[in-house]
Design a protein around this motif. Structure first.
Motif, PDB file in Angstrom:
ATOM      1  N   ALA A 196     -40.260  53.768  52.601  1.00 31.15           N
ATOM      2  CA  ALA A 196     -41.200  53.614  51.826  1.00 31.15           C
ATOM      3  C   ALA A 196     -41.488  52.162  51.362  1.00 31.15           C
ATOM      4  O   ALA A 196     -42.337  51.519  51.541  1.00 31.15           O
ATOM      5  CB  ALA A 196     -41.460  54.612  50.843  1.00 31.15           C
ATOM      6  N   THR A 197     -40.481  51.718  50.926  1.00 32.09           N
ATOM      7  CA  THR A 197     -40.492  50.216  50.356  1.00 32.09           C
ATOM      8  C   THR A 197     -40.447  49.134  51.216  1.00 32.09           C
ATOM      9  O   THR A 197     -41.319  48.311  51.352  1.00 32.09           O
ATOM     10  CB  THR A 197     -39.247  50.004  49.306  1.00 32.09           C
ATOM     11  N   LEU A 198     -39.470  49.323  52.718  1.00 34.52           N
ATOM     12  CA  LEU A 198     -39.673  48.504  53.506  1.00 34.52           C
ATOM     13  C   LEU A 198     -41.268  48.397  54.330  1.00 34.52           C
ATOM     14  O   LEU A 198     -41.626  47.387  54.726  1.00 34.52           O
ATOM     15  CB  LEU A 198     -38.742  48.519  54.461  1.00 34.52           C
ATOM     16  N   GLY A 199     -41.628  49.769  54.445  1.00 36.33           N
ATOM     17  CA  GLY A 199     -43.045  49.799  55.123  1.00 36.33           C
ATOM     18  C   GLY A 199     -44.068  49.122  54.139  1.00 36.33           C
ATOM     19  O   GLY A 199     -44.931  48.386  54.867  1.00 36.33           O
ATOM     20  N   PHE A 200     -43.901  49.045  52.818  1.00 37.60           N
ATOM     21  CA  PHE A 200     -44.902  48.525  51.859  1.00 37.60           C
ATOM     22  C   PHE A 200     -44.718  47.137  52.173  1.00 37.60           C
ATOM     23  O   PHE A 200     -45.613  46.406  52.439  1.00 37.60           O
ATOM     24  CB  PHE A 200     -44.732  48.951  50.469  1.00 37.60           C
ATOM     25  N   LEU A 201     -43.380  46.586  52.144  1.00 40.82           N
ATOM     26  CA  LEU A 201     -43.245  44.963  51.943  1.00 40.82           C
ATOM     27  C   LEU A 201     -43.671  44.186  53.244  1.00 40.82           C
ATOM     28  O   LEU A 201     -44.042  43.374  53.282  1.00 40.82           O
ATOM     29  CB  LEU A 201     -41.808  44.890  51.557  1.00 40.82           C
ATOM     30  N   VAL A 202     -43.527  45.029  54.311  1.00 39.10           N
ATOM     31  CA  VAL A 202     -43.698  44.291  55.765  1.00 39.10           C
ATOM     32  C   VAL A 202     -45.301  44.292  55.826  1.00 39.10           C
ATOM     33  O   VAL A 202     -45.783  43.446  56.743  1.00 39.10           O
ATOM     34  CB  VAL A 202     -43.145  45.190  56.795  1.00 39.10           C
ATOM     35  N   TYR A 204     -47.428  43.953  52.699  1.00 39.49           N
ATOM     36  CA  TYR A 204     -47.486  43.302  51.474  1.00 39.49           C
ATOM     37  C   TYR A 204     -47.420  41.942  51.480  1.00 39.49           C
ATOM     38  O   TYR A 204     -48.211  40.916  51.210  1.00 39.49           O
ATOM     39  CB  TYR A 204     -47.058  44.100  50.411  1.00 39.49           C
ATOM     40  N   VAL A 205     -46.218  41.397  51.882  1.00 37.16           N
ATOM     41  CA  VAL A 205     -45.861  40.014  51.845  1.00 37.16           C
ATOM     42  C   VAL A 205     -46.605  39.060  52.892  1.00 37.16           C
ATOM     43  O   VAL A 205     -47.350  37.914  52.497  1.00 37.16           O
ATOM     44  CB  VAL A 205     -44.292  39.852  52.353  1.00 37.16           C
ATOM     45  N   ASP A 308     -27.554  32.193  46.369  1.00 38.03           N
ATOM     46  CA  ASP A 308     -29.006  32.386  45.824  1.00 38.03           C
ATOM     47  C   ASP A 308     -29.880  32.692  47.038  1.00 38.03           C
ATOM     48  O   ASP A 308     -31.026  33.357  46.933  1.00 38.03           O
ATOM     49  CB  ASP A 308     -29.590  31.321  45.275  1.00 38.03           C
ATOM     50  N   SER A 309     -29.553  32.335  48.393  1.00 35.04           N
ATOM     51  CA  SER A 309     -30.370  32.576  49.519  1.00 35.04           C
ATOM     52  C   SER A 309     -30.402  34.066  49.741  1.00 35.04           C
ATOM     53  O   SER A 309     -31.195  34.398  50.448  1.00 35.04           O
ATOM     54  CB  SER A 309     -29.463  31.897  50.745  1.00 35.04           C
ATOM     55  N   ASN A 310     -29.246  34.850  49.303  1.00 37.72           N
ATOM     56  CA  ASN A 310     -29.202  36.523  49.372  1.00 37.72           C
ATOM     57  C   ASN A 310     -30.392  37.105  48.624  1.00 37.72           C
ATOM     58  O   ASN A 310     -30.772  38.143  48.932  1.00 37.72           O
ATOM     59  CB  ASN A 310     -27.882  36.939  49.288  1.00 37.72           C
ATOM     60  N   LEU A 311     -30.865  36.294  47.740  1.00 40.06           N
ATOM     61  CA  LEU A 311     -31.876  36.837  47.028  1.00 40.06           C
ATOM     62  C   LEU A 311     -33.259  36.689  47.414  1.00 40.06           C
ATOM     63  O   LEU A 311     -34.221  36.811  46.855  1.00 40.06           O
ATOM     64  CB  LEU A 311     -31.819  36.434  45.545  1.00 40.06           C
ATOM     65  N   ALA A 312     -33.242  36.104  48.725  1.00 44.31           N
ATOM     66  CA  ALA A 312     -34.557  35.627  49.179  1.00 44.31           C
ATOM     67  C   ALA A 312     -35.616  36.799  49.272  1.00 44.31           C
ATOM     68  O   ALA A 312     -36.771  36.522  48.731  1.00 44.31           O
ATOM     69  CB  ALA A 312     -34.458  34.906  50.632  1.00 44.31           C
ATOM     70  N   LEU A 313     -35.290  37.931  49.660  1.00 40.86           N
ATOM     71  CA  LEU A 313     -36.436  39.025  49.337  1.00 40.86           C
ATOM     72  C   LEU A 313     -36.859  39.471  48.252  1.00 40.86           C
ATOM     73  O   LEU A 313     -38.048  39.548  47.964  1.00 40.86           O
ATOM     74  CB  LEU A 313     -35.817  40.374  50.244  1.00 40.86           C
ATOM     75  N   PHE A 314     -35.908  39.401  47.068  1.00 44.12           N
ATOM     76  CA  PHE A 314     -36.328  39.776  45.953  1.00 44.12           C
ATOM     77  C   PHE A 314     -36.977  38.677  45.182  1.00 44.12           C
ATOM     78  O   PHE A 314     -37.937  38.808  44.135  1.00 44.12           O
ATOM     79  CB  PHE A 314     -35.297  40.310  44.863  1.00 44.12           C
ATOM     80  N   LYS A 315     -37.009  37.185  45.498  1.00 46.40           N
ATOM     81  CA  LYS A 315     -37.607  36.439  44.869  1.00 46.40           C
ATOM     82  C   LYS A 315     -39.194  36.413  45.303  1.00 46.40           C
ATOM     83  O   LYS A 315     -40.067  36.267  44.552  1.00 46.40           O
ATOM     84  CB  LYS A 315     -37.008  35.098  45.276  1.00 46.40           C
ATOM     85  N   LEU A 316     -39.218  37.058  46.414  1.00 48.15           N
ATOM     86  CA  LEU A 316     -40.710  37.204  46.863  1.00 48.15           C
ATOM     87  C   LEU A 316     -41.527  38.205  46.043  1.00 48.15           C
ATOM     88  O   LEU A 316     -42.635  38.189  45.918  1.00 48.15           O
ATOM     89  CB  LEU A 316     -40.719  37.728  48.519  1.00 48.15           C
TER      90      LEU A 316
END
Length: 508
Positions: A196-202, A204-205, A308-316
């Motif tokens: 559900a979350t990845l389907g939304f993010l792909v 939304y972003v 910090d680069s590992n937080l790239a997704l969450f920074k979005l």
């Protein structure tokens, strides 16, 4: 307010996770024995096996590392999709083979299988020790990954140290009681949230930040072309040869990885594993999402370096979405740490309870109890080292996968070729593992562009074959059906001996 809402959502789902894990054994009693606890009574159907094995492969790396690799390097991160898909294809053959062999002889893990195949209990114990060294870093990485996720999605309200402890406590809370079955039940919740979350993010972003996929992809091609070709941006030489050799060695390793084998052995029948091998690649499609979002983060949050680069997704998403949505995305990522961590801990406990402590005659009658105690101990050690000496296990993690690859000849070759002796298998393992340590810790991975693990595995096989042909022969009078994995199916009406009632094989 945002912190309170996101933390409340996260806390509610953690309570649900523990409850779901504990409810998994409702009606089955607490005295089901080691087989029920460690491999779910060998009764899990296609759906549970699918979500369980997908849960093992879809870890916190999928939210953190995959996005981070996409952000830092680009194309080389596709090796994850390649080796997992090839591994699933190999699993179509290997999974039923290991399942049938283990069920026929009442075995519950790779250390158990090795001890039975070579009639050396001490060899099973040695494999358990080696596997523990390789698995402990993964537990620590999942604890660390969950800590970073929870601290981020709670807007800093939950500290890293508390997040580490929550991960350990939640996982231990259900896995000690319900074992593999509890992990499978929690995997269902995790997979629903992940999809559900990845389907939304792909969706939304790209729409939110770039007005659609067309502008987004055109901008990548125009401004970041290095990220779209090998060896990627600043990857340090992760080119085509590295990609192919890494895919080969990792696909071989993943089918004998202790957590994968635990999933195999929990299946109701061999057909469930074959269907699972066909369905699992569809789950891989989801891995494109964090990789793609890592590329998107190059434009939205440029300049991330190091961890910090590992937080790239969450920074979005943290600053652009409502707090409750951030909380749900964080729960999906946290469960992607909890499920594999649970299986890692369970596998270590099973190997020690069966092949190390269970091999001692005075302790053999309480194998399940020792396994449960070791689960707590393994998690506690990983948690303690996360607090006090995180770099210790991080260093070990460099050789974890390539080190486990060195068990492939001993396990797979040994189950199809009777002439492979224990002396040859051990010699190859020692040489291969030593070479992995030298190359990786010496900074020579990749070597001549090749994955160091495959170089070591090739030498491992050469040594094993040489010792088999030139060394002493085993005087093993057992029939082939006792030694080799000859059949891919198990007769339903044949009597089985529960694993916790089988004594370790006697040394000849």
């Amino acid at each position: 307010m945002n912190a309170a809402v996101a933390t409340a959502v996260f806390g509610g789902f953690m309570v649900l996770t523990v409850a779901l894990g504990l409810l998994a054994v409702r009606g089955r009693g607490a005295g089901g024995g080691l087989t029920e606890w460690s491999v779910g009574g060998r009764s899990l159907g296609t759906v549970f096996i699918w979500v369980l094995m997908a849960g093992e492969s879809y870890t916190s790396f999928s939210y953190l590392g995959a996005a981070g690799w996409g952000y830092n390097f680009g194309a080389p991160v596709l090796y994850v999709l390649a080796y997992m898909s090839c591994g699933y294809a190999l699993g179509y053959v290997v999974g039923p083979m290991l399942w049938a062999y283990a069920r026929r002889h009442g075995l519950v893990g790779i250390s158990d299988i090795v001890a039975h195949r070579y009639r050396r209990p001490w060899l099973g114990a040695a494999v358990a020790l080696l596997a523990t060294v390789c698995l402990l870093p993964y537990i620590q990485l999942q604890i660390t990954g969950m800590g970073v996720v929870v601290s981020t999605i709670s807007y800093g309200a939950i500290s890293l140290n508390w997040a580490y402890f929550i991960g350990f406590a939640v996982t231990t809370g259900f896995v000690v009681v319900s074992g593999l079955r509890g992990s499978a039940w929690v995997s269902v919740l995790k997979d629903i949230l992940v999809i559900a979350t990845l389907g939304f993010l792909v969706v939304y972003v790209p729409l939110h930040y770039f007005d659609g996929y067309g502008p987004f992809l055109h901008r990548i091609v125009a401004e970041k072309p290095q990220w779209l070709t090998f060896p990627g941006h600043a990857s340090g030489g992760l080119g085509h040869v590295w990609f192919v050799t890494t895919t080969v060695v990792n696909s071989l390793t993943v089918v004998i990885f202790p957590t994968t084998v635990a999933g195999y052995l929990g299946a109701r029948n061999a057909d469930a594993l074959r269907r699972n091998a066909m369905y699992l690649p569809f789950y891989n499609v989801l891995l494109f999402v964090p990789m793609l979002l890592g590329l998107a983060a190059l434009f939205v949050v440029p300049g991330l370096t190091g961890a910090d680069s590992n937080l790239a997704l969450f920074k979005l998403v943290v600053d652009s979405l409502p707090a409750w949505v951030v909380g749900v995305i964080g729960v999906a990522a946290a469960l992607s740490s909890i499920v594999p961590m649970a299986v890692f801990m369970l596998v270590i406990g099973t190997m020690w309870g069966r092949s190390v402590l269970g091999a001692v005659p005075r302790l053999a009658s309480r194998q399940k109890l020792w396994s449960q105690l070791v689960v707590v101990a393994a998690g506690a050690v990983a948690l303690l080292l996360t607090y006090t000496a995180p770099n210790t296990l991080v260093r070990l993690s460099l050789i974890s996968y390539e080190g486990m690859a060195q068990l492939v000849p001993m396990l797979l070759l040994g189950l199809v070729w009777r002439r492979l002796t224990w002396c040859a298998a051990v010699s190859g393992l020692l040489v291969g593992f030593a070479l992995v340590c030298v190359l990786v810790f010496g900074g020579h991975d990749p070597l001549w562009g090749m994955n160091a693990g495959l170089v070591a595995l090739a030498l491992n096989v050469v040594v094993a074959l040489a010792v088999t042909w030139l060394g002493p022969r085993d005087a093993d009078g057992r029939p082939d059906a006792e030694v080799l994995a000859l059949d891919d199916e198990f007769p339903r009406d044949e009597a089985l001996v529960p694993a916790d009632r089988v004594s370790p094989p006697a040394s000849s």
